[in-house]
Every structure is written in structure tokens, then in C-alpha cells.
Design an enzyme around this catalytic site. Structure first.
Site, PDB file in Angstrom:
ATOM      1  N   SER A  12       5.715 104.230  35.430  1.00 29.75           N
ATOM      2  CA  SER A  12       6.358 104.685  34.326  1.00 29.75           C
ATOM      3  C   SER A  12       6.029 103.862  32.960  1.00 29.75           C
ATOM      4  CB  SER A  12       7.840 104.461  34.592  1.00 29.75           C
ATOM      5  OG  SER A  12       8.714 104.235  33.512  1.00 29.75           O
ATOM      6  N   TYR A  70      14.991  99.029  37.353  1.00 32.65           N
ATOM      7  CA  TYR A  70      13.932 100.340  37.672  1.00 32.65           C
ATOM      8  C   TYR A  70      12.522 100.027  37.177  1.00 32.65           C
ATOM      9  CZ  TYR A  70      11.594 104.718  36.416  1.00 32.65           C
ATOM     10  OH  TYR A  70      10.996 105.741  36.264  1.00 32.65           O
TER      11      TYR A  70
END
Length: 349
Positions: A142, A167
Site C-alpha cells: 500500500s 495498517y
């Protein structure tokens, strides 16, 4: 090829599967179909792929009514024994690992979900690849890994030492784990750092759908940092093209890799990291304006401060991806918003 794809009922996963099976690959897709958001949307994505209601049953192999080269199994990547048995039975040539617990803000209140799914689950995938000789593992990272980085555009050669959410930390951990397995066991691994993916069939917890829904219903939409944030919005079709192309480019060890000046994006091991972004950042207020124009009505904006875990801007340098695959994400914001809004209005009536 015979390919395993995890996260098959997800936004990106279901779109990638459709391209893979149309290209003639044999695909096995798995997903636990959890309730992080409405599972109805996940089942509807599977229906587009010809998977019937039998997908509700755990562990059952369901062959697509539409594509005979696609089989779906409802299972969890954290199921150690189940994943091990699946790898041993199927002997996959390649694996596309997209399953994960997503969401920056959700990671603040539910941290254990991220360790269980993004760390322990990824370990099971790595072990399956290791013991069955998978030829190429492609996994989703990501843009969140860039964290506090202020230099733009973000390059794969930049440091990612300062994530600002759990995350992001789990995605960085995935890259580190993947390199360790690539180094120790010669496993060819490619990590793809996705930049703010949007488009038809997207997640309802993401800003495009929250904005479209709020504007259509005349409700306030939350605009963080007063709209002064920049995102490299990347359309789903460009993500699909990038993923399906990179599968065919198995990484090799970089013979020019210098331990005295190490390149984070490559290694002496068969390991590569690529950005997948549009390379044209858009200010959040301008993104909202594009949606307003498409819907023909103005948003009621609730201006709020920056949220914990958010970053001010993202911007990809995708030149390395283009060099390897011959493809650069190129869908304009106007085209992407038009397709997204059209799908939203049709699906949600």
C-alpha cells in the site's frame, strides 16, 4: 497458468479474477467474506463471476456457472491447516495475494484484526508458497507505507521507516517478511504498492462512495483537513492491468545490488517492489467537485481536522512499473468518476 487469488470477493480481487479467467488462466479464488462491510456486495461481485449462492458454505469448492476455469472456496487465510492443504492439493504456479484487513482508521480501534489477518494470514501464504514451489508470489502492499515521507513523488527507493498507522505497519511488515522468504528459499516475490484505488464495485467505507451517497441523499459529507489533502487516485482498471501483467514478470536477483548503498526496491534475492499509481495527485476538494459535477448537485461539506493515521499527500512514481510491464496507469479522473458514479447509481438504484 494455475493461479491462486486470495481476497476473491473483494473490490480488487474480483476484478483481477475476471481478467485472469478471460485470459485463459485456471483460477482458484478464496475469501472469508467477513462483515467488515456489507457481505451482500461481496456475494454480488461473486455472482458477476458466475458463483452461485453456494459460496455461503465454508470449504465448499464452487465452480463458476459462467467461467469453468474459475473455482471459489470460502475459507480464511488464517486457517493454517486449510491453507496448507489447499497449496498441497492444487500445486499453484503463481499466487496473487490480495486478502487483508483494510482501512487506516479501523486499525486504530481494532488492531488485533490487522495482526491476525495481515501478519499471521500472510505467513500462511508464504509457507504455502515455500513448501509447494510456487513460481511467483504477487502481493498487495500500500502507498500507506510511505507514512511521514514528505518528498514526492514517492519512489520505491525511498525509506519507509515511519508509518503512521498500524495498517501501514502491517503492510511494511509484509514486504519485510516477503524479502526474508525470497532470500532464504529463493521464492520469487513481487510487492505492489497500490495508491488510493477507486471505481465500480468499490468498498462502501471508502471516500468515493461516502461522498456519492452523501451528495445524492443531501447529507453532510465529512471533509478532513478542510479538504486540503492530495491523493493519487488510481482507477480499478489500471490496477487490474498492472497486476495481470506483472504476474508474467518473475523477478530475479539484482546483480548490481550494493550492500553499502542498498536499494529497498530490489535485492540479491528474486524480490521487487513497485508503485502502482496514476502519478497525477488530486486535491480532495477537487475530487469532490468532480463528483458534484457528475451528479449535478452540490455537496454539504462538514469541514473537519486531519484524522489520526491520515497523511497529507500521496503521489506515485510508477516509472519502474512501466519499465518492466510497458504499462502506466492512465485513466483520467473525469473518466474514472463518470464510470464510478454510473455504477453506483445503477447498483444502489
Amino acid at each position: 497458468m494455475k493461479i491462486l487469488l486470495t481476497g476473491a470477493a473483494g473490490f480488487i480481487g474480483s476484478a483481477v479474477i475476471e481478467k485472469l479467467i478471460k485470459d485463459g488462466n485456471q483460477v482458484v479464488g478464496i475469501d472469508n467474506i467477513n462483515n467488515y462491510y456489507d457481505p451482500t456486495l461481496k456475494f454480488d461481485r461473486l455472482k458477476v463471476l458466475g458463483i452461485s449462492d453456494k459460496a455461503h458454505e465454508w470449504g465448499k469448492e464452487v465452480v463458476s456457472d459462467k467461467y469453468p476455469n474459475f473455482t471459489f472456496i470460502r475459507m480464511d487465510i488464517t486457517d493454517d491447516e486449510g491453507i496448507s492443504n489447499l497449496f498441497e492439493k492444487e500445486k499453484f504456479e503463481s499466487v496473487v495475494h490480495l486478502a487483508a484487513q483494510p482501512g487506516v482508521r479501523y486499525s486504530i480501534t481494532n488492531p488485533k484484526d490487522y495482526i491476525e489477518n495481515n501478519i499471521n494470514g500472510f505467513l500462511n501464504i508464504l509457507e504455502g508458497c515455500r513448501y509447494t514451489g510456487v513460481g511467483h508470489l504477487v502481493f498487495a502492499s500500500s502507498s500507506s507505507v510511505y507514512g511521514l515521507n514528505g518528498k514526492t513523488p514517492f519512489s520505491e527507493k525511498d525509506s519507509i521507516a515511519h508509518p503512521v498507522s498500524l495498517y501501514a505497519a502491517t503492510k511494511k511488515s509484509n514486504e519485510l517478511m516477503a524479502h526474508a522468504y525470497s532470500h532464504l528459499f529463493g521464492l520469487p516475490v513481487t510487492g505492489l504498492r497500490f495508491f488510493t484505488v477507486y471505481g465500480p464495485w468499490g468498498r462502501p467505507d471508502m471516500s468515493p462512495f461516502l461522498f456519492i451517497d452523501g451528495i445524492k441523499k443531501g447529507k453532510n459529507i465529512k471533509v478532513f483537513n478542510n479538504g486540503d489533502m492530495w491523493r493519487d487516485f488510481t482507477f480499478i482498471d489500471d490496477i487490474v492491468e498492472s497486476v495481470t501483467r506483472i504476474i508474467h514478470h518473475k523477478p530475479e536477483g539484482n546483480e548490481k545490488w550494493d550492500a553499502q548503498s542498498p536499494d529497498p526496491a530490489s535485492s540479491t534475492a528474486p524480490y521487487r517492489i513497485f508503485n502502482v499509481g496514476n502519478q497525477r495527485p488530486t486535491r480532495l476538494l477537487d475530487y469532490i467537485s468532480a463528483i458534484e459535477k457528475e451528479l449535478g448537485r452540490e455537496a454539504q461539506k462538514e469541514m473537519l481536522p486531519m484524522q489520526p493515521g491520515d497523511v497529507y499527500q500521496t503521489c506515485a512514481d510508477s516509472s519502474a512499473l512501466a519499465e518492466i510491464t510497458g504499462f502506466t496507469p492512465n485513466t483520467t479522473l473525469e473518466e474514472g468518476i463518470h464510470k464510478t458514479v454510473s455504477w453506483f447509481c445503477s447498483y444502489y438504484q
